[in-house]
Design an enzyme around this catalytic site. Structure first.
Site, mmCIF file in Angstrom:
data_model
loop_
_atom_site.group_PDB
_atom_site.id
_atom_site.type_symbol
_atom_site.label_atom_id
_atom_site.label_comp_id
_atom_site.label_asym_id
_atom_site.label_seq_id
_atom_site.Cartn_x
_atom_site.Cartn_y
_atom_site.Cartn_z
ATOM 1 C CB SER A 137 -30.406 22.852 14.443
ATOM 2 O OG SER A 137 -30.652 21.320 14.001
ATOM 3 C CG HIS A 194 -34.929 22.120 12.752
ATOM 4 N ND1 HIS A 194 -34.749 20.944 13.586
ATOM 5 C CD2 HIS A 194 -34.082 21.823 11.664
ATOM 6 C CE1 HIS A 194 -33.514 20.459 13.073
ATOM 7 N NE2 HIS A 194 -33.227 21.334 11.815
HETATM 8 C C1 6PG Z 1 -30.901 19.339 16.553
HETATM 9 C C2 6PG Z 1 -31.576 18.379 17.321
HETATM 10 C C3 6PG Z 1 -31.698 18.448 18.790
HETATM 11 C C4 6PG Z 1 -32.045 17.024 19.556
HETATM 12 C C5 6PG Z 1 -33.415 16.716 19.428
HETATM 13 C C6 6PG Z 1 -33.747 15.460 19.593
HETATM 14 O O1 6PG Z 1 -31.715 20.238 15.819
HETATM 15 O O2 6PG Z 1 -29.788 19.397 16.676
HETATM 16 O O3 6PG Z 1 -32.978 18.328 16.937
HETATM 17 O O4 6PG Z 1 -32.566 19.401 19.147
HETATM 18 O O5 6PG Z 1 -31.307 16.064 18.770
HETATM 19 O O6 6PG Z 1 -33.717 17.174 20.692
HETATM 20 O O7 6PG Z 1 -34.976 15.262 20.037
HETATM 21 P P1 6PG Z 1 -35.632 14.107 20.595
HETATM 22 O O8 6PG Z 1 -34.678 13.389 21.616
HETATM 23 O O9 6PG Z 1 -36.941 14.262 20.834
HETATM 24 O O10 6PG Z 1 -35.634 12.824 19.347
#
Ligand code: 6PG
Length: 487
Positions: A137, A194
């Site tokens: 993340s 998360h």
């Molecule tokens: C992270 C984010 C990353 C991404 C998500 C957004 O932890 O870095 O969560 O995984 O930004 O996939 O998800 P959506 O497109 O569903 O909002």
């Protein structure tokens, strides 16, 4: 023809295949930290571009073919896959597995559904390979400068991967934002939750913004000032910080506030929905996350919104807000309370997942590795770690003495915000659902008793009594006598 010489064999510490932004940034982060990094992409142009633009970041070993890529890795080999979830990931896993030997490690660092990770892990284990589904993340920036990393898989694979991942992860107070989460799909499960929490956080922040905008008539930039101020207190977090930044942004074309020129339909790639689906299967009430996910669905329900707009009346009378500062103060407290509930629900889901799938997940450690690098990084995560340190068997995060004290202080404000919104006809799905959950979970007695009676009435589904053991049924269509059903 690739514009680089073939890489030597058995040289790289680790490899990354998939040179889109996340993959190349992860590879660059590894290289910048002194690891020898093999890189590969299906089309060689992207690999060439990484070398051309960032070759000076460290020691890269580019390969045009997957054969050369695998050959360039030191044994036991470690290859990270950073490609699209689903079919593309399966295809790359097959290509790598066909060229690897027992003891080698394949890492999927994308957002995969944890049940896919469990399936893949089982299949590769049968071939003697380690498969590590790992949550990463922090977006593009995090991948490059220090993400939060949540690896699953075997302990043995972590012995090899951990030192590298802990080096490139974000670091808070000397502790890396990375730990071995648990076996097989545990890492992707925790990353999924998360993201669910991320959805709830983003939605409730947006609800606070909406109330300031519609109830107080504040401009985006004025609201941005409030978020910037909130970011200096208990709410301090990456998402509050970027919200202030976004709200201060001006659209270059129109000169309007940037947020005001964005179409109000929120997209989703699926991790929020996975969190909710999984919670439903495990029977965990993640109401804040669910409402946040559905709020995106409502925003995208274009035909329904068009059919309703201008037709369905509000029949609402917005109460007058005499003290604007007090209203903003209430919003801050309500936001904090709703956030605490979302996190508490998310941790319940992790605990339930660990129980169901037999993962030994340390909940306090999960909060610790989310303190830096990830999207939901926040000041109060330290308090969550401390709560689980105080009591490893904590049944409910909110029932920890610190959180009980914190949320208690917010309750009157939280109720005023939800009541105001309901009276004014403004939607606050996360503020309201988290408050309802709070009142449900603390209730001495719930109306579930009546639901049980109804179920017994129409389906003979039985019920239990408060004053005796056993399950019972009433002969509703007969003499209404009660019979014990369990022997
Ligand atoms: C992270 C984010 C990353 C991404 C998500 C957004 O932890 O870095 O969560 O995984 O930004 O996939 O998800 P959506 O497109 O569903 O909002």
């Amino acid at each position: 023809m690739a514009s680089f010489a073939p890489s030597p064999a058995d040289v790289a510490d680790i490899g990354v295949t998939g040179m889109a932004v996340m993959g190349s940034n992860l590879a660059r982060n590894l290289a910048r930290n002194g690891f020898k990094v093999a890189i590969h992409n299906r089309s060689v142009e992207r690999t060439e571009k990484v070398i051309a633009d960032h070759g000076s970041d460290g020691e890269f070993y580019p390969s045009e073919s997957i054969d050369d890529f695998v050959a360039s890795l030191q044994k036991p080999r470690v290859a990270i896959i950073m490609v699209k979830a689903g079919g593309p990931t399966d295809a790359v896993i097959d290509e790598l597995a066909a060229r690897m030997e027992p003891g080698d490690i394949i890492v999927d660092a994308g957002n995969a559904l944890f049940t896919d990770t469990r399936r893949r892990e089982e299949a590769l284990r049968a071939k003697g390979l380690h498969f590590v589904g790992t949550g990463v993340s922090g977006g593009e920036e995090g991948a490059l400068n220090g993400p939060s990393i949540m690896p699953g898989g075997t302990k043995e694979s972590y012995d090899r991967l951990g030192p590298m991942f802990e080096t490139i992860a974000a670091n808070v107070d000397g502790a890396p934002c990375c730990t071995h989460v648990g076996a097989d799909g545990a890492g992707h499960f925790v990353k999924m939750v998360h993201n669910g929490i991320e959805y709830a956080d983003m939605q409730v922040i947006s609800e606070a913004y909406d109330l300031m905008s519609k109830a107080l008539g504040m401009s985006a930039s004025e609201i941005g000032d409030v978020f910037a101020e909130w970011n200096t207190g208990d709410l301090e977090s990456f998402l509050i910080e970027i919200t202030a930044d976004v709200l201060h942004q001006v659209d270059a074309d129109t000169g309007k506030a940037f947020v005001d020129v964005i179409l109000d339909q929120a997209a989703q790639k699926g991790t929020g929905a996975w969190t909710v689906q999984t919670a439903l299967e495990l029977g965990v009430p993640v109401t804040g996350i669910a409402e946040a996910t559905f709020a995106r669905s409502v925003s995208g329900s274009v035909p329904q919104r068009e059919a309703a707009r201008g037709v369905l009346p509000a029949k609402a009378e917005a109460p007058e807000i005499a003290d604007r500062a007090a209203f903003i103060d209430d919003l801050q407290k309500a936001l904090y309370a709703a956030k605490l509930v979302s996190y508490s629900q998310g941790f319940d889901e992790i605990a339930a997942g660990a129980d169901h799938y037999g993962w030994d997940i340390n909940l306090g450690d999960m909060a610790r590795i989310w303190r830096g690098g990830c999207i939901i990084r926040a000041r109060f995560l330290d308090r969550i770690t401390e709560a689980y340190e105080r009591n490893g068997d904590l049944a409910l995060l909110l029932a920890d003495e610190y959180f009980t004290r914190e949320i208690t202080e917010c309750i009157p404000a939280w109720r005023r915000v939800v009541a105001y919104a309901a009276t004014a006809g403004l939607p606050v799905p996360v503020f309201a659902s988290t408050l309802s959950y709070y009142d449900s979970v603390r209730a001495e007695r719930l109306p579930a008793a009546l639901v049980q009676a109804q179920r017994d009435f129409f389906g003979a589904h039985t019920y239990r009594r408060v004053d005796a053991d056993g399950t019972y049924h009433i002969e509703w269509t007969g003499d209404r006598s009660q019979t014990r059903q369990d022997g």
